[in-house]
Scaffold this motif. Sequence first.
Motif, short mmCIF file in Angstrom:
data_model
loop_
_atom_site.label_atom_id
_atom_site.label_comp_id
_atom_site.label_asym_id
_atom_site.label_seq_id
_atom_site.Cartn_x
_atom_site.Cartn_y
_atom_site.Cartn_z
N PHE A 53 -7.72 -13.02 25.92
CA PHE A 53 -6.45 -13.57 26.36
C PHE A 53 -6.61 -15.08 26.51
CE2 PHE A 53 -6.57 -9.26 28.11
CZ PHE A 53 -5.37 -8.75 27.63
N LEU A 54 -5.84 -15.85 25.75
CA LEU A 54 -5.86 -17.31 25.86
C LEU A 54 -4.85 -17.74 26.91
CD1 LEU A 54 -5.86 -18.32 22.09
CD2 LEU A 54 -7.77 -18.45 23.68
N THR A 63 -7.09 -7.82 20.45
CA THR A 63 -8.05 -6.79 20.84
C THR A 63 -9.27 -6.91 19.95
OG1 THR A 63 -6.28 -5.31 21.50
CG2 THR A 63 -8.41 -4.32 21.05
N ASP A 64 -10.44 -6.91 20.57
CA ASP A 64 -11.68 -7.06 19.84
C ASP A 64 -12.59 -5.91 20.19
OD1 ASP A 64 -10.99 -9.78 18.97
OD2 ASP A 64 -11.23 -10.26 21.08
N MET A 71 -13.93 -8.56 34.36
CA MET A 71 -13.02 -9.59 33.89
C MET A 71 -13.81 -10.90 33.87
SD MET A 71 -10.03 -10.53 32.82
CE MET A 71 -8.91 -9.21 33.25
N THR A 72 -13.93 -11.48 32.68
CA THR A 72 -14.64 -12.75 32.54
C THR A 72 -13.64 -13.85 32.21
OG1 THR A 72 -15.05 -12.41 30.18
CG2 THR A 72 -16.73 -11.60 31.71
N VAL A 130 -9.61 -25.34 26.82
CA VAL A 130 -9.20 -23.96 26.54
C VAL A 130 -9.80 -23.02 27.58
CG1 VAL A 130 -9.24 -22.09 24.84
CG2 VAL A 130 -9.06 -24.48 24.08
N GLU A 131 -8.93 -22.25 28.22
CA GLU A 131 -9.37 -21.24 29.18
C GLU A 131 -9.07 -19.87 28.57
OE1 GLU A 131 -9.30 -20.82 33.93
OE2 GLU A 131 -7.38 -21.29 33.02
N VAL A 132 -10.10 -19.01 28.54
CA VAL A 132 -9.99 -17.71 27.90
C VAL A 132 -10.43 -16.64 28.89
CG1 VAL A 132 -10.85 -16.27 26.01
CG2 VAL A 132 -10.53 -18.71 25.65
N TYR A 133 -9.61 -15.59 29.00
CA TYR A 133 -9.95 -14.42 29.80
C TYR A 133 -10.38 -13.31 28.85
CZ TYR A 133 -7.55 -16.85 33.55
OH TYR A 133 -7.17 -17.78 34.48
N ILE A 134 -11.51 -12.70 29.14
CA ILE A 134 -12.01 -11.62 28.30
C ILE A 134 -12.35 -10.43 29.21
CG2 ILE A 134 -13.78 -10.87 26.66
CD1 ILE A 134 -14.01 -13.76 25.73
#
Length: 193
Positions: free
Chosen positions: A170-171, A2-3, A139-140, A99-103
């Motif tokens: 989220f990685l 969490t950021d 959601m990015t 690397v795929e990241v969901y933010i």
Amino acid sequence: MTDTPEGTEPSDVTDKGHSPMGGLSRLIHPSSPAVMLDEIDRMLVTLLAEDPRASHRKLAQRLNVSGPTVGDRIARLERLGVIRGYTVSVDWATLGLPVEVYIPIIIAPGADLERIVTDLKRIPELASLDVVTGVYDLMTRFRLRDHLHLQRLLLERIWPIDGLQRIETFLSLGAVDTGSLLERMMSPDTDLT
């Protein structure tokens, strides 16, 4: 993970208590009306999804119709917006972006929504940006090289965006092959009405 952007306090994410989404309606691409497809249309869309470079002659043989019929059908499907383009499937790891990241993002009340979306769209690594329901507003999804690249993305590109109330990271550990959604949905056994 969490950021929370510097200078903001985490909120109770189960109760946003604001409605920043109203302003996003003008930024979302409207849904197209449903189009009636017959069996040939469905098969044609499925075949093109498998091989967008297939010739009209090859498609005509597979569908047991004439080449001009295939050309007319494709033109009609493009006009109706069923076929919006032809793409290349890329293995991002081979391009150095494994690397795929969901933010997911919660927008602060009163924030300038257009500016937030514009700022996010300026980030070259942005792969997708969706307006969503639920706890989050956006959601990015990003494509990155490594942990350092993620760190720089968060610290230098995302957290400085004014109006973000809360983000999480989220990685992706890897994708699970679910088969072709298009093939399943275009199946004669699938009722799309």
